[in-house]
Design a protein around this motif. Structure first.
Motif, PDB file in Angstrom:
ATOM      1  N   LEU A  66      83.371  17.615 -35.336  1.00  0.00           N
ATOM      2  CA  LEU A  66      82.693  18.794 -36.273  1.00  0.00           C
ATOM      3  C   LEU A  66      82.024  19.784 -35.770  1.00  0.00           C
ATOM      4  O   LEU A  66      81.661  20.831 -36.576  1.00  0.00           O
ATOM      5  CB  LEU A  66      81.943  17.900 -37.531  1.00  0.00           C
ATOM      6  N   ALA A 117      81.811  12.466 -33.179  1.00  0.00           N
ATOM      7  CA  ALA A 117      81.471  13.216 -34.396  1.00  0.00           C
ATOM      8  C   ALA A 117      80.972  14.671 -34.019  1.00  0.00           C
ATOM      9  O   ALA A 117      81.541  15.593 -34.770  1.00  0.00           O
ATOM     10  CB  ALA A 117      80.326  12.695 -35.135  1.00  0.00           C
ATOM     11  N   LEU A 162      87.173  11.269 -40.819  1.00  0.00           N
ATOM     12  CA  LEU A 162      86.253  12.267 -41.179  1.00  0.00           C
ATOM     13  C   LEU A 162      84.905  11.951 -41.746  1.00  0.00           C
ATOM     14  O   LEU A 162      83.795  12.285 -41.454  1.00  0.00           O
ATOM     15  CB  LEU A 162      86.753  13.467 -42.154  1.00  0.00           C
ATOM     16  N   ALA A 163      85.297  11.004 -42.825  1.00  0.00           N
ATOM     17  CA  ALA A 163      83.895  10.290 -43.505  1.00  0.00           C
ATOM     18  C   ALA A 163      83.115   9.737 -42.485  1.00  0.00           C
ATOM     19  O   ALA A 163      81.897   9.816 -42.237  1.00  0.00           O
ATOM     20  CB  ALA A 163      84.380   9.448 -44.298  1.00  0.00           C
ATOM     21  N   ASP A 183      83.049  10.254 -39.140  1.00  0.00           N
ATOM     22  CA  ASP A 183      82.332  11.421 -38.251  1.00  0.00           C
ATOM     23  C   ASP A 183      81.127  11.608 -38.995  1.00  0.00           C
ATOM     24  O   ASP A 183      79.863  12.324 -38.417  1.00  0.00           O
ATOM     25  CB  ASP A 183      83.110  12.180 -37.876  1.00  0.00           C
ATOM     26  N   TYR A 184      81.282  12.236 -40.039  1.00  0.00           N
ATOM     27  CA  TYR A 184      80.237  12.769 -40.953  1.00  0.00           C
ATOM     28  C   TYR A 184      78.980  11.770 -41.134  1.00  0.00           C
ATOM     29  O   TYR A 184      77.846  12.336 -40.842  1.00  0.00           O
ATOM     30  CB  TYR A 184      80.613  13.027 -42.471  1.00  0.00           C
TER      31      TYR A 184
END
Length: 109
Positions: free
Chosen positions: A20, A16, A95-96, A98-99
Motif C-alpha cells: 500500500l 503491508a 488487501l484487508a 494488509d490494511y
C-alpha cells in the motif's frame, strides 16, 4: 553520509507497507483494478493515464505481493494460456489483512 533509521517491523507490516506504500501510481493501479475486476493491462493504462511500462511494473509488484490475482495464473503451462491476455483482479482478503496490519502499525487498532 546520512544514517537512516531502520525500524524493526514484522514481515506482515513490511509487506503491508510495500503493498500500500506511499506510491500514488501503485495506489491508482490498485484502485482501478478494485473498481474494474478482470482488467487487462491496456485497460488499466487507459483508465489511470499511466504509461504502459509503469502499469506493468506495478501490476507485477502487486501480483508478487499476493494482492492481485492474475487470470490465467502464471503457473498454467504456456501452451494452455498462449493467445490469452492476462486479466487482473484484487485479492480483497489479502488487501484487508494488509490494511489492518498498517492500522496496527499506526496504533489505530
Amino acid at each position: 553520509m546520512p544514517v537512516y533509521a531502520v525500524p524493526s517491523l514484522s514481515p506482515e507490516a513490511e509487506r503491508a507497507i510495500n503493498v500500500l506504500g506511499a506510491n500514488a501510481a501503485r495506489l491508482a493501479v490498485l484502485s482501478f483494478i478494485s473498481a474494474h475486476p478482470k482488467s487487462l493491462v491496456s485497460e488499466i493504462t487507459k483508465g489511470t493515464g499511466l504509461t504502459h511500462s509503469t502499469v506493468k511494473q506495478h501490476v507485477s509488484s502487486l501480483t508478487a505481493a499476493g494482492v492481485l490475482n492474475p487470470d490465467p495464473d502464471p503457473s498454467v503451462p504456456y501452451a494452455d494460456r498462449r493467445g490469452r491476455h492476462t486479466r487482473y483482479e484484487a485479492n480483497a482478503e489479502r488487501l484487508a489483512e494488509d490494511y489492518l496490519e498498517l492500522g496496527k502499525l499506526l496504533g489505530l487498532r
